[in-house]
Design an enzyme around this catalytic site. Structure first.
Site: not given
Length: 354
Positions: A117, A305
């Site tokens: 995350a 990400e």
């Protein structure tokens, strides 16, 4: 609960990315059957899961001025050991080489939710800064009593500890004094959790050539302008971005799990499941757009990400710009692009006949 975006460099990223890709100045194709196109996409991600992710860190000052840093955060190749040691060194005003880090060993380290995350720099880094700050305060209290000054007036910088009346010690001397004179072990464990999840932003651009005879897509250039807050280690951040972009290239053009009617995978190896190789990777331009994130350690946000999000839609948009067909499914394989071209040609032929 209202989430507030405190920092964004997206507008600057768009500006710099357009300049780098040559937006509005499309190059001539290298052959008559090739068509050039430009595309862009915008993305935002997050820095950990707000109110959920948390991590711990322990910092211990040794008598030679070095520091042991133990963290539960795991370095899986993204370079978190380096970044967390940098944050610790900066908070204590010592050289990076003086920080000895131990990570991942759950017998010895504090808890951490894990490397996922896009949370490590923001969440685990926050814990490191807190723990190192507490060690600095402990040492400042000891030296404040020794120098008869307020601890808040003591400065830690470049391996030196300086008092308000020009009292000076090296960090090693200060550590020796604390351990052998004051008989105090400067050491702290801290945890960090945030109800914020400041989004990094990315403006990503693709330049492609599409072969109108075969449908093959040649990506010539990929530009990524990424706002990740203050980059703690710029070169490592660039490497992480470029690795994500290379992975996204396969997602856009090659990678697809094929299943038969029973659900069995038909391409379970890298001979049949295609990923981008070094020969497929085009020219890459990576632009770091610094911003100052007030909730992050030294202004940092995530970088892990968000760079993988934009290349596929940017490439699809560039294909549309080149040949006028909109791909509604990826990967945009040669067969699919060629089929869409033929569909459009067939529709145009029918309209002319009518």
């Amino acid at each position: 609960l209202v989430r507030v975006v405190h920092s964004t460099g997206l507008d600057k990223g768009i500006e710099l990315g357009c300049e780098a890709i040559g937006w509005g100045h499309k190059k001539e194709p290298s052959a008559p059957h090739l068509k050039r196109g430009l595309g862009m996409a915008l993305a935002m991600q997050g820095s950990g899961i707000a109110g959920v992710d948390w991590g711990g860190a322990t910092v211990k000052l040794n008598d030679d001025g070095s520091v042991n840093l133990t963290v539960g955060a795991t370095d899986i190749g993204q370079g978190s050991d380096t970044v967390l040691a940098q944050l610790c060194a900066e908070e204590l005003g010592i050289p990076y080489e003086k920080v000895v880090i131990l990570s991942s060993d759950t017998d010895l380290t504090p808890f951490d939710v894990g490397a996922y995350a896009s949370s490590t720099t923001y969440i685990s880094g926050g814990a490191v800064v807190k723990a190192a700050g507490q060690v600095r305060e402990q040492l400042a209290a000891v030296l404040g009593e020794h120098w008869d000054c307020e601890p808040g007036g003591i400065v830690f910088s470049e391996g030196m500890v300086t008092g308000p009346a020009d009292q000076r010690m090296t960090m090693a001397e200060a550590a020796l004094f604390a351990l052998y004179e004051a008989k105090i072990q400067p050491m702290a464990t801290a945890s960090h959790m945030s109800n914020d999840s400041p989004p990094p932003f990315a403006a990503q651009f693709a330049e492609v050539e599409v072969d109108t005879e075969t449908g093959q897509v040649h990506v010539r250039k990929l530009v990524s302008a990424v706002d990740l807050g203050t980059p703690i280690h710029p070169k490592m951040a660039e490497g992480q971005i470029e690795g994500a972009v290379a992975q996204a290239l396969g997602y856009a053009l090659f990678e697809e799990v094929l299943l038969d009617r029973t659900g069995k995978v038909l391409n379970p190896n890298f001979l049949d499941y295609k990923i981008a190789s070094s020969l497929d990777v085009p020219e890459m331009v990576t632009i770091l757009v610094p911003t100052d994130e007030p909730t992050g350690p030294y202004g940092a946000k995530a970088a892990g990400e968000v760079p993988i999000d934009g290349p596929a839609p940017a490439i699809v948009n560039a294909i549309c710009d080149a040949v006028g067909v909109r791909m509604d499914r990826i990967p945009a394989t040669s067969e699919r692009v060629w089929s869409r071209l033929k569909e459009v040609e067939g529709c145009q032929r029918t309209e002319r006949d009518v």
